[in-house]
Motif scaffolding. Structure first.
Motif, PDB file in Angstrom:
ATOM      1  N   VAL A 155       0.855  -1.202   0.000  1.00  0.00           N
ATOM      2  CA  VAL A 155       0.000   0.000   0.000  1.00  0.00           C
ATOM      3  C   VAL A 155       0.882   1.240   0.000  1.00  0.00           C
ATOM      4  CG1 VAL A 155      -1.858   1.242   1.171  1.00  0.00           C
ATOM      5  CG2 VAL A 155      -1.760  -1.264   1.320  1.00  0.00           C
ATOM      6  N   PHE A 156       0.917   1.935  -1.132  1.00  0.00           N
ATOM      7  CA  PHE A 156       1.716   3.166  -1.241  1.00  0.00           C
ATOM      8  C   PHE A 156       0.805   4.344  -0.885  1.00  0.00           C
ATOM      9  CE2 PHE A 156       4.187   6.148  -4.299  1.00  0.00           C
ATOM     10  CZ  PHE A 156       5.103   6.465  -3.307  1.00  0.00           C
ATOM     11  N   GLY A 157       1.341   5.222  -0.008  1.00  0.00           N
ATOM     12  CA  GLY A 157       0.498   6.317   0.508  1.00  0.00           C
ATOM     13  C   GLY A 157      -0.217   5.876   1.772  1.00  0.00           C
ATOM     14  N   PHE A 178      -4.930   9.465   4.509  1.00  0.00           N
ATOM     15  CA  PHE A 178      -6.250   9.141   5.055  1.00  0.00           C
ATOM     16  C   PHE A 178      -6.796   7.868   4.409  1.00  0.00           C
ATOM     17  CE2 PHE A 178     -10.784   9.658   5.730  1.00  0.00           C
ATOM     18  CZ  PHE A 178     -10.831  10.185   6.999  1.00  0.00           C
ATOM     19  N   THR A 179      -6.811   7.858   3.077  1.00  0.00           N
ATOM     20  CA  THR A 179      -7.368   6.701   2.369  1.00  0.00           C
ATOM     21  C   THR A 179      -6.451   5.487   2.517  1.00  0.00           C
ATOM     22  OG1 THR A 179      -8.371   8.241   0.804  1.00  0.00           O
ATOM     23  CG2 THR A 179      -8.258   5.938   0.125  1.00  0.00           C
ATOM     24  N   GLY A 180      -5.135   5.711   2.382  1.00  0.00           N
ATOM     25  CA  GLY A 180      -4.177   4.605   2.531  1.00  0.00           C
ATOM     26  C   GLY A 180      -4.324   3.918   3.884  1.00  0.00           C
ATOM     27  N   VAL A 216      -1.480   7.506  -3.611  1.00  0.00           N
ATOM     28  CA  VAL A 216      -0.757   8.783  -3.601  1.00  0.00           C
ATOM     29  C   VAL A 216      -1.256   9.654  -4.752  1.00  0.00           C
ATOM     30  CG1 VAL A 216       1.493   9.899  -3.892  1.00  0.00           C
ATOM     31  CG2 VAL A 216       1.302   7.816  -2.507  1.00  0.00           C
ATOM     32  N   GLY A 217      -1.958  10.717  -4.401  1.00  0.00           N
ATOM     33  CA  GLY A 217      -2.436  11.633  -5.435  1.00  0.00           C
ATOM     34  C   GLY A 217      -1.915  13.031  -5.196  1.00  0.00           C
ATOM     35  N   PRO A 218      -2.113  13.951  -6.099  1.00  0.00           N
ATOM     36  CA  PRO A 218      -2.767  13.791  -7.388  1.00  0.00           C
ATOM     37  C   PRO A 218      -1.986  12.860  -8.318  1.00  0.00           C
ATOM     38  CG  PRO A 218      -2.502  16.129  -6.824  1.00  0.00           C
ATOM     39  CD  PRO A 218      -1.722  15.354  -5.838  1.00  0.00           C
ATOM     40  N   PHE A 219      -2.736  12.023  -9.013  1.00  0.00           N
ATOM     41  CA  PHE A 219      -2.108  11.008  -9.857  1.00  0.00           C
ATOM     42  C   PHE A 219      -1.494  11.622 -11.109  1.00  0.00           C
ATOM     43  CE2 PHE A 219      -4.700   8.802  -6.929  1.00  0.00           C
ATOM     44  CZ  PHE A 219      -4.082   7.583  -6.737  1.00  0.00           C
ATOM     45  N   THR A 258      -6.613   4.613  -6.532  1.00  0.00           N
ATOM     46  CA  THR A 258      -7.830   5.315  -6.098  1.00  0.00           C
ATOM     47  C   THR A 258      -8.008   6.624  -6.881  1.00  0.00           C
ATOM     48  OG1 THR A 258      -6.579   6.442  -4.355  1.00  0.00           O
ATOM     49  CG2 THR A 258      -7.695   4.387  -3.746  1.00  0.00           C
ATOM     50  N   THR A 259      -7.427   6.703  -8.049  1.00  0.00           N
ATOM     51  CA  THR A 259      -7.511   7.985  -8.763  1.00  0.00           C
ATOM     52  C   THR A 259      -8.942   8.341  -9.157  1.00  0.00           C
ATOM     53  OG1 THR A 259      -6.627   9.309 -10.585  1.00  0.00           O
ATOM     54  CG2 THR A 259      -7.129   7.015 -11.105  1.00  0.00           C
ATOM     55  N   GLY A 260      -9.217   9.640  -9.129  1.00  0.00           N
ATOM     56  CA  GLY A 260     -10.475  10.133  -9.682  1.00  0.00           C
ATOM     57  C   GLY A 260     -10.207  11.033 -10.881  1.00  0.00           C
ATOM     58  N   MET A 305     -10.266   2.122  -8.557  1.00  0.00           N
ATOM     59  CA  MET A 305     -10.899   1.055  -7.775  1.00  0.00           C
ATOM     60  C   MET A 305     -11.294   1.701  -6.442  1.00  0.00           C
ATOM     61  SD  MET A 305     -11.594  -2.116  -8.346  1.00  0.00           S
ATOM     62  CE  MET A 305     -12.314  -3.447  -7.399  1.00  0.00           C
ATOM     63  N   ALA A 306     -12.310   2.546  -6.502  1.00  0.00           N
ATOM     64  CA  ALA A 306     -12.665   3.446  -5.400  1.00  0.00           C
ATOM     65  C   ALA A 306     -14.138   3.802  -5.556  1.00  0.00           C
ATOM     66  CB  ALA A 306     -11.805   4.705  -5.486  1.00  0.00           C
ATOM     67  N   MET A 307     -14.672   4.564  -4.578  1.00  0.00           N
ATOM     68  CA  MET A 307     -16.071   4.978  -4.724  1.00  0.00           C
ATOM     69  C   MET A 307     -16.269   5.598  -6.106  1.00  0.00           C
ATOM     70  SD  MET A 307     -18.031   7.892  -4.491  1.00  0.00           S
ATOM     71  CE  MET A 307     -19.736   7.899  -4.889  1.00  0.00           C
ATOM     72  N   GLY A 366      -5.509  15.302   0.055  1.00  0.00           N
ATOM     73  CA  GLY A 366      -5.232  14.604  -1.209  1.00  0.00           C
ATOM     74  C   GLY A 366      -6.376  14.778  -2.204  1.00  0.00           C
ATOM     75  N   THR A 367      -7.611  14.696  -1.712  1.00  0.00           N
ATOM     76  CA  THR A 367      -8.766  14.873  -2.595  1.00  0.00           C
ATOM     77  C   THR A 367      -8.819  16.311  -3.105  1.00  0.00           C
ATOM     78  OG1 THR A 367     -10.007  13.158  -1.453  1.00  0.00           O
ATOM     79  CG2 THR A 367     -11.293  14.718  -2.734  1.00  0.00           C
ATOM     80  N   ALA A 368      -8.607  17.267  -2.198  1.00  0.00           N
ATOM     81  CA  ALA A 368      -8.660  18.684  -2.607  1.00  0.00           C
ATOM     82  C   ALA A 368      -7.595  18.962  -3.673  1.00  0.00           C
ATOM     83  CB  ALA A 368      -8.460  19.580  -1.390  1.00  0.00           C
ATOM     84  N   PRO A 396     -17.873   7.765   1.559  1.00  0.00           N
ATOM     85  CA  PRO A 396     -17.070   7.448   0.366  1.00  0.00           C
ATOM     86  C   PRO A 396     -15.646   6.975   0.681  1.00  0.00           C
ATOM     87  CG  PRO A 396     -18.216   9.532   0.080  1.00  0.00           C
ATOM     88  CD  PRO A 396     -18.471   9.103   1.490  1.00  0.00           C
ATOM     89  N   TYR A 397     -15.035   7.485   1.756  1.00  0.00           N
ATOM     90  CA  TYR A 397     -13.653   7.062   2.050  1.00  0.00           C
ATOM     91  C   TYR A 397     -13.606   5.625   2.582  1.00  0.00           C
ATOM     92  CZ  TYR A 397     -12.048  11.782   1.133  1.00  0.00           C
ATOM     93  OH  TYR A 397     -11.763  12.972   0.504  1.00  0.00           O
ATOM     94  N   GLY A 398     -14.511   5.330   3.529  1.00  0.00           N
ATOM     95  CA  GLY A 398     -14.552   3.964   4.058  1.00  0.00           C
ATOM     96  C   GLY A 398     -14.920   2.975   2.949  1.00  0.00           C
TER      97      GLY A 398
END
Ligand SMILES: NC(=O)c1ccc[n+]([C@@H]2O[C@H](COP(=O)([O-])OP(=O)(O)OC[C@H]3O[C@@H](n4cnc5c(N)ncnc54)[C@H](OP(=O)(O)O)[C@@H]3O)[C@@H](O)[C@H]2O)c1
Length: 346
Positions: A7-9, A13-15, A77-80, A101-103, A130-132, A170-172, A300-302
């Motif tokens: 698990v990188f990152g 929070f998400t990692g 690890v984002g932003p991707f 988990t990229t969006g 592979m995320a919400m 990371g999302t922001a 969404p994070y969980g």
């Protein structure tokens, strides 16, 4: 099931949530990140087998993520668009499976365009988002398509209603990376570059009809790659005023990005609280030529962590087809997968 997950990152929070979801499933995993002290703390907290220091801005450190017993590399690890490329490249070069988990839609397209052949040849399964966002929508689209009697679909339309507060840094930063970019739409068998909110429609949600504006989501690319969908459109429920504002500020996105990035990096450290996570709700309506599926859930994070863990379990089982795939095309049944991660399917 052999091998382990990296698990990188993991300090993010998400990692961190992904590590806990893997631990709950009894899947062996190691953690990786750039800050050795925080990484070791995280490894101890979550029961990781190992801790590997790697920094996405130093590609020479990233090869170690896909070495040794690692069978699946998870990238959180984002932003991707800034940090993602060397990581997915390292996984494919080593013949290791990859999930992220990229969006960020342009990143998803770049990976499919440039790495599908190498992934097939090297024996990797590569799954972006592979995320919400966007596994849930991709599975919902699959259900709507399965309910449709036609083998070639004129149009798949997905509409998101998102409610709630609280995002991670990371999302922001990742949203900011998309700000001001045109996205890809898939219209009559062709990709088109479109600005956000270039078109809209009223979508019947279970709670009533709502105005939704076009947004560049990943499912557009997943559906375009299927070969039997002529048009794929993704929408986000938005107020008219927000859409108008978005259209006005979009041209400022690119020049303003460096200043905004520095601002966000300084100010948004904490992620959502437990209460905010619980209260964050989504509903996605998928339509395929008159057939419909509606999926809904919260946190969404969980949920993202549960989706990643499900994907890891599946890839470690070695049954997934190779190449760059979408969440709905790795061999998991869409309805079963959604219910397994706690999403309501109608
Ligand atoms: N598609 C979806 O539905 C979905 C859901 C959840 C998350 N995401 C995406 O996942 C990504 C992570 O989100 P998050 O919530 O975990 O954000 P976060 O809490 O800010 O975590 C970001 C992680 O990236 C690490 N990082 C940043 N720059 C790095 C570098 N140069 N080298 C190595 N590690 C680096 C951070 O390390 P430090 O701890 O050392 O700063 C941290 O571990 C974002 O892009 C977000 O948009 C998407």
């Amino acid at each position: 099931m052999t091998g382990r997950v990296m698990v990188f990152g993991a300090t993010g929070f998400t990692g961190g949530l992904v590590c806990r979801a893997l631990a709950r499933k009894g899947i062996p995993f190691a953690v990786a990140g750039r800050d050795e002290i925080r990484l070791k703390q995280r490894a101890a907290e979550v029961g990781a087998q190992d801790a590997i220091v790697a920094d996405a801005t130093r590609p020479e450190t990233v090869g170690s993520l896909a070495a040794g017993p690692t069978r699946v590399l998870v990238n959180c690890v984002g932003p991707f668009l800034r940090y993602g490329w060397p990581v997915v490249e390292a996984a494919v070069a080593a013949g290791v499976h990859y999930l992220d988990t990229t969006g960020e839609q342009p990143f998803i397209k770049r990976v499919a365009d440039r790495l599908d052949h190498a992934a097939r040849e090297g024996g990797s399964t590569v799954v972006n988002a592979m995320a919400m966002e966007y596994a849930v929508g991709d599975w919902a689209a699959q259900i709507a398509i399965d309910r449709c009697p036609m083998s070639t679909i004129e149009e798949v339309a997905l509409a998101y209603s998102l409610q709630g507060k609280g995002v991670t840094r990371g999302t922001a930063l990742s949203i900011l990376e998309m700000f001001g970019r045109r996205g890809w739409s898939w219209e009559s068998g062709q990709y088109r570059r479109r600005p956000v909110a270039f078109t809209g429609r009223t979508i019947p949600f279970p709670f009533g009809e709502r105005l939704c504006l076009w947004a560049p989501f990943g499912e557009v690319l997943f559906l375009a790659r299927r070969g039997n969908v002529k048009t794929a459109m993704t929408y986000l429920r938005m107020r008219r005023f927000t859409a108008m504002l978005l259209r006005l500020v979009t041209p400022l996105g690119r020049p303003a990005r460096p200043v905004l990035r520095a601002f966000v990096a300084r100010t948004r450290a904490a992620g959502p609280t437990q209460t905010q996570r619980r209260r964050s709700r989504f509903t996605i309506v998928a339509g395929a030529d008159g057939s419909r599926a509606v999926v809904s859930g919260n946190d969404p994070y969980g949920l993202t962590a549960e989706i990643v863990a499900l994907g890891c379990e599946h890839l470690l089982g070695n049954g997934a087809p190779r190449g760059v795939r979408s969440p709905a095309t790795i061999g998991l049944d869409a309805t079963t997968a959604l219910r397994a991660v706690g999403v309501v399917v109608e």
